[in-house]
Write an enzyme that holds these catalytic residues in place. Sequence first.
Site, PDB file in Angstrom:
ATOM      1  N   HIS A 147     -51.386  19.829  55.662  1.00 46.51           N
ATOM      2  CA  HIS A 147     -51.532  19.518  54.235  1.00 46.51           C
ATOM      3  C   HIS A 147     -52.442  18.316  53.989  1.00 46.51           C
ATOM      4  O   HIS A 147     -52.903  18.102  52.864  1.00 46.51           O
ATOM      5  CB  HIS A 147     -50.157  19.324  53.576  1.00 46.51           C
ATOM      6  CG  HIS A 147     -49.482  18.030  53.875  1.00 46.51           C
ATOM      7  ND1 HIS A 147     -48.469  17.902  54.805  1.00 46.51           N
ATOM      8  CD2 HIS A 147     -49.643  16.780  53.367  1.00 46.51           C
ATOM      9  CE1 HIS A 147     -48.037  16.664  54.848  1.00 46.51           C
ATOM     10  NE2 HIS A 147     -48.744  15.952  53.984  1.00 46.51           N
ATOM     11  N   ASP A 178     -47.136  23.033  59.748  1.00 52.80           N
ATOM     12  CA  ASP A 178     -47.860  21.990  59.013  1.00 52.80           C
ATOM     13  C   ASP A 178     -48.618  21.077  59.964  1.00 52.80           C
ATOM     14  O   ASP A 178     -48.622  19.857  59.800  1.00 52.80           O
ATOM     15  CB  ASP A 178     -46.900  21.175  58.139  1.00 52.80           C
ATOM     16  CG  ASP A 178     -47.657  20.290  57.135  1.00 52.80           C
ATOM     17  OD1 ASP A 178     -48.812  20.616  56.820  1.00 52.80           O
ATOM     18  OD2 ASP A 178     -47.090  19.265  56.699  1.00 52.80           O
ATOM     19  N   SER A 259     -48.565  10.710  56.111  1.00 57.24           N
ATOM     20  CA  SER A 259     -48.565  12.071  56.645  1.00 57.24           C
ATOM     21  C   SER A 259     -49.617  12.225  57.739  1.00 57.24           C
ATOM     22  O   SER A 259     -50.769  11.841  57.563  1.00 57.24           O
ATOM     23  CB  SER A 259     -48.861  13.081  55.528  1.00 57.24           C
ATOM     24  OG  SER A 259     -47.802  13.162  54.623  1.00 57.24           O
TER      25      SER A 259
END
Length: 524
Positions: A147, A178, A259
Site C-alpha cells: 500500500h 501487503d 508503514s
Amino acid sequence: MKFKQIVTTVLISAVTAAAAIFVYGKYFEGRQPGIFQNGSNDIPVNYARYMPGTETKSNAAPPSDFVTSARVAVPGVVHIKTKINPRQVTNGLQRQRSILQDLFGDEFFGDEFNGGGGGRRYYIPGQMASGSGVLISDDGYIVTNNHVIADADEITVSLSNENKTFKAKLVGTDPSTDLAVIKIPARNMPYLLYGNSDNVEIGQWVLAVGYPLNLDATVTAGIVSAKSRSIGINKSGGKINNSIESFIQTDAAVNQGNSGGALVNTAGELIGINSAIASPTGSYAGYSYAIPVNLVKKVVNDLMKYGSVQRAYLGVKYASPAAIASMSDDQLREIGVRRDVNGVQITEVMDNSSAASAGLRQGDVITKINGVGINGSSQMSEQVARYKPGDKISLTYLRDDKEFTANNITLKNLQGTTDVVRITNLDKLGADLSDLSKDEAASIGVKGGIKVNDINTGILKKQTSMVPGFVILKAGNTPVTSVNALSAVLEKEKNVQLVGFYPQRGGNIYYYNINTGGKGAEDL
C-alpha cells in the site's frame, strides 16, 4: 476486681497486637519467590534472574537501553516517497444512440459522439505520499508495504542520512500479504539481517524504525503484545479464504509513514515489517501490527525470483470464529462445525486440491502443520503461505475426536497444479473476479457473466472508474461468462473494451477501455 479486669484487658490487647504483628509479618511482608509460580512445573518465578543451578540468566532480561539495536537498524531503513500523476478516466456510461448512428453505423462517428470511448471524461488530480522501507541486500533490494507504493508512477528512496536519493524500480507486489519489493541502483548498502519471527515471545522488547508523519528516521520502543493476530484489513471476497493476516502486535508507537518500516529485536535483527495500526482516528492509539519476517522472507524470495508469489493452497474453506459465534446450533450441525474445538474447522474441501488428495473432509479440524500447533485460521494461513506449490507438508487433524496425521501432502497452486505461476494480464487488472452462478445470472436477467467483487491495485483502478458490483458481459466483441474466458481474451488483445452493467443501478450499459500493455501494479 476492677484492677484485675484492667490488667486482663491489657494482656488480651497485647496478645492480639502481637498476633496481628506476626500475621502481618508472615503474610504481608515481601515474600521470597519459590522455584515455580501459579501451579506451573516449568515457569520459574522471576525467570530473568533465576535459573536453577546458575546465578545468571538471560536473554529475557530487558536491556539497559536500545542504543546498539537502534544504531544497527536505523541505517538500513529508508524513506520512500511516491508520486501518482494526474490521469484522465471516463465514467464508462454509454450515451444514447442517435438516429444518424442507426442509419450510418458507429464507424462514421468518433468516440466522443457514439459513447464507445466510455462516456464523459474527467481528470483525477495527482497525489504524493510517503512511507518506509527496509534494505535487505547490499545491492539495493528493499522490502516495503504494497500500500506504500500502490499505483505510484514514481518511487523515490532516501537513505537515513538524507544525503543520497535514488529512483526506485518496482520488482513485484503481493496484495495478499501487503508486501512489495523495490530496487535502487546502489551498492554497499547497510542492509538489515533477518531474525526469526517464530522465536518472538509475548512480552519481549522490540523497536519500530521508520519515517512517521514525514519526519526523519524515528525509533520507538515497546513490547510484543500478541502474535498471530488478524484484524480484518485484507478481504479476500472470493471463494477461498486467501488473505493472509498473522501479525505481530506491539505497543511500539507507529504512525502514518511508518508503514513498510522495520520491527527489530534488541539485537537489531529484522523480525517484522510494520504494516498497520489499530486506531479510530488514523493516528497511533496503542497498538501496531507487523508482518512476521519468516513470511516476509518467502514472499520476497518469490518476488525476486519469479516476479510473483508462488502461493500454495490447501484448498479448504473454513468457518471464522465470528461466523461460528453468529450461527445457531442447527446451522453449525449442517456444516459440521462445533463451538468447542481448537483449530481450523473445515466447512468445504475444494476439488483437485491438496486437502482433497490428503483425504480431508468437511468437519475435520486441522490442529498442526508440520508439527506446528494451529489454533486459528490466521496461524494456518501464515504457515501454508511459507511454502510454494510442490512442497510437501504433514497435516494433523481431528475427525470424530480422534487424531490423524497425513504425511507427504504435496501442496498445489490455485489452479490445482505445481507449475510456476506467472503474472498474467488478468492478474494485472488488480481485481477479485468470480463467475456468476446460474441463480445470480437468472436474478439479473442475463445468461452469464463475471462479477467484480473488489478492485485493488492495478489496471482497473488506474485506467477506469469501475467500482465493485460491475458485471462484465463482453470483452471486446467476445461474450464472456467465465473468468477463464476473460483471461483468454486479455492474453490475445492488448486494447480491450469491457462491456457490462451495474445491476443495482438499472439497465444502463457501461464501457471501460483498458490497455493491458499500460502501467499496472507490476509494470511501473
